[in-house]
Enzyme design. Structure first.
Site, mmCIF file in Angstrom:
data_model
loop_
_atom_site.group_PDB
_atom_site.id
_atom_site.type_symbol
_atom_site.label_atom_id
_atom_site.label_comp_id
_atom_site.label_asym_id
_atom_site.label_seq_id
_atom_site.Cartn_x
_atom_site.Cartn_y
_atom_site.Cartn_z
ATOM 1 N N LEU A 64 -10.800 0.883 2.554
ATOM 2 C CA LEU A 64 -10.669 0.013 1.542
ATOM 3 C C LEU A 64 -11.671 -1.168 1.185
ATOM 4 C CD1 LEU A 64 -9.560 -2.998 3.015
ATOM 5 C CD2 LEU A 64 -8.357 -1.435 4.256
ATOM 6 N N CYS A 65 -11.677 -2.008 0.411
ATOM 7 C CA CYS A 65 -12.658 -2.947 0.078
ATOM 8 C C CYS A 65 -11.825 -4.071 -0.725
ATOM 9 C CB CYS A 65 -13.964 -2.423 -0.554
ATOM 10 S SG CYS A 65 -13.677 -1.828 -2.212
ATOM 11 N N HIS A 66 -12.613 -4.858 -1.413
ATOM 12 C CA HIS A 66 -11.771 -5.999 -1.982
ATOM 13 C C HIS A 66 -11.332 -5.260 -3.352
ATOM 14 C CE1 HIS A 66 -10.815 -9.918 -3.373
ATOM 15 N NE2 HIS A 66 -11.203 -9.712 -4.526
#
Length: 84
Positions: A64-66
């Site tokens: 996951l990231c932004h």
């Protein structure tokens, strides 16, 4: 590439205590601002030098990231390296 998982699907897995690694590839300041409990922080730039030492290629890894760009790039790289 059909490697995407929705936030809702991740929540179901977390609630069901399924075994997987939740890999957060954001920067430390982003992780400190908002994080998901149990996520492992490994900033995108560190993945090539740390992945083989700290991740199990046999375990399901959710990245996951932004916004999804970094996580998709890391996912593609991990898959090339033999990670699920």
């Amino acid at each position: 590439m059909d490697y995407e998982i929705t936030p809702e699907e991740v929540k179901v897995k977390l609630d069901a205590a399924e075994s997987f690694t939740l890999l957060d590839v954001r920067e430390p300041w982003e992780f400190e601002t908002a994080r998901i409990g149990g996520a492992k922080l490994m900033p995108m730039g560190d993945v090539p030098s740390r992945a083989h030492q700290e991740l199990d290629p046999e375990e399901h890894v959710v990245v996951l990231c932004h916004h999804g760009v970094r996580s998709m790039n890391v996912t593609a790289w991990l898959r090339q390296q033999g990670f699920e």
